[in-house]
Design a protein around this motif. Sequence first.
Motif, PDB file in Angstrom:
ATOM      1  N   LEU A  26      32.140  44.184  69.129  1.00  0.00           N
ATOM      2  CA  LEU A  26      30.676  44.219  69.023  1.00  0.00           C
ATOM      3  C   LEU A  26      30.163  43.124  68.094  1.00  0.00           C
ATOM      4  O   LEU A  26      29.151  42.474  68.386  1.00  0.00           O
ATOM      5  N   LEU A  27      30.861  42.905  66.995  1.00  0.00           N
ATOM      6  CA  LEU A  27      30.472  41.819  66.084  1.00  0.00           C
ATOM      7  C   LEU A  27      30.606  40.467  66.767  1.00  0.00           C
ATOM      8  O   LEU A  27      29.748  39.589  66.603  1.00  0.00           O
ATOM      9  N   MET A  28      31.662  40.281  67.541  1.00  0.00           N
ATOM     10  CA  MET A  28      31.843  39.021  68.255  1.00  0.00           C
ATOM     11  C   MET A  28      30.779  38.840  69.335  1.00  0.00           C
ATOM     12  O   MET A  28      30.288  37.732  69.554  1.00  0.00           O
ATOM     13  N   LYS A  29      30.396  39.930  69.989  1.00  0.00           N
ATOM     14  CA  LYS A  29      29.329  39.869  70.994  1.00  0.00           C
ATOM     15  C   LYS A  29      28.018  39.446  70.328  1.00  0.00           C
ATOM     16  O   LYS A  29      27.305  38.578  70.840  1.00  0.00           O
ATOM     17  N   GLY A  33      25.958  35.895  70.978  1.00  0.00           N
ATOM     18  CA  GLY A  33      24.552  35.861  71.375  1.00  0.00           C
ATOM     19  C   GLY A  33      23.719  35.001  70.445  1.00  0.00           C
ATOM     20  O   GLY A  33      22.896  34.190  70.898  1.00  0.00           O
ATOM     21  N   LEU A  34      23.950  35.140  69.140  1.00  0.00           N
ATOM     22  CA  LEU A  34      23.216  34.338  68.165  1.00  0.00           C
ATOM     23  C   LEU A  34      23.611  32.865  68.250  1.00  0.00           C
ATOM     24  O   LEU A  34      22.757  31.978  68.133  1.00  0.00           O
ATOM     25  N   GLN A  35      24.898  32.596  68.468  1.00  0.00           N
ATOM     26  CA  GLN A  35      25.364  31.222  68.601  1.00  0.00           C
ATOM     27  C   GLN A  35      24.730  30.549  69.816  1.00  0.00           C
ATOM     28  O   GLN A  35      24.318  29.388  69.751  1.00  0.00           O
ATOM     29  N   VAL A 108      26.038  34.294  62.241  1.00  0.00           N
ATOM     30  CA  VAL A 108      27.159  34.053  63.161  1.00  0.00           C
ATOM     31  C   VAL A 108      28.473  34.030  62.383  1.00  0.00           C
ATOM     32  O   VAL A 108      29.450  34.690  62.756  1.00  0.00           O
ATOM     33  N   ARG A 109      28.497  33.290  61.288  1.00  0.00           N
ATOM     34  CA  ARG A 109      29.724  33.144  60.498  1.00  0.00           C
ATOM     35  C   ARG A 109      30.183  34.484  59.918  1.00  0.00           C
ATOM     36  O   ARG A 109      31.369  34.832  59.989  1.00  0.00           O
TER      37      ARG A 109
END
Length: 121
Positions: A26-29, A33-35, A108-109
């Motif tokens: 979920l964090l990667m998703k 999206g933000l990236q 993102v980071r």
Amino acid sequence: MHQQGAQAYQQTANVVASSRERESALLMKAAAGLQKIKDEWPDSYDDLKPALTFNRKLWTIFAASVTREDSPLPHDVRENVANLCIFIMNQTREVLLEPRPEKLEVLVRLNRQIASGLRGM
């Protein structure tokens, strides 16, 4: 009896591992999206608020989880996650008040770093 204990431990370990994997995914998703918004700025501006809302909801769930009295995490870890949640909320507000793609970088980071840590646990 020993066999039952081992099975119970393994089942618990699997639930914890799958929970961490789900949180990581979920964090990667959210980070992806933000990236994407950052990379496609300004054409992606309409996607900004929904992406920030998704990320904020995710971190709100983390905050609620770590601040519960029955949280199994050590106190210092709970405190660090709670502080990160506050930072994420403040950063989200800043992006909404003055939208600029470079402001998304820290969100993102952080999401990627926490996701990586969850996968490594």
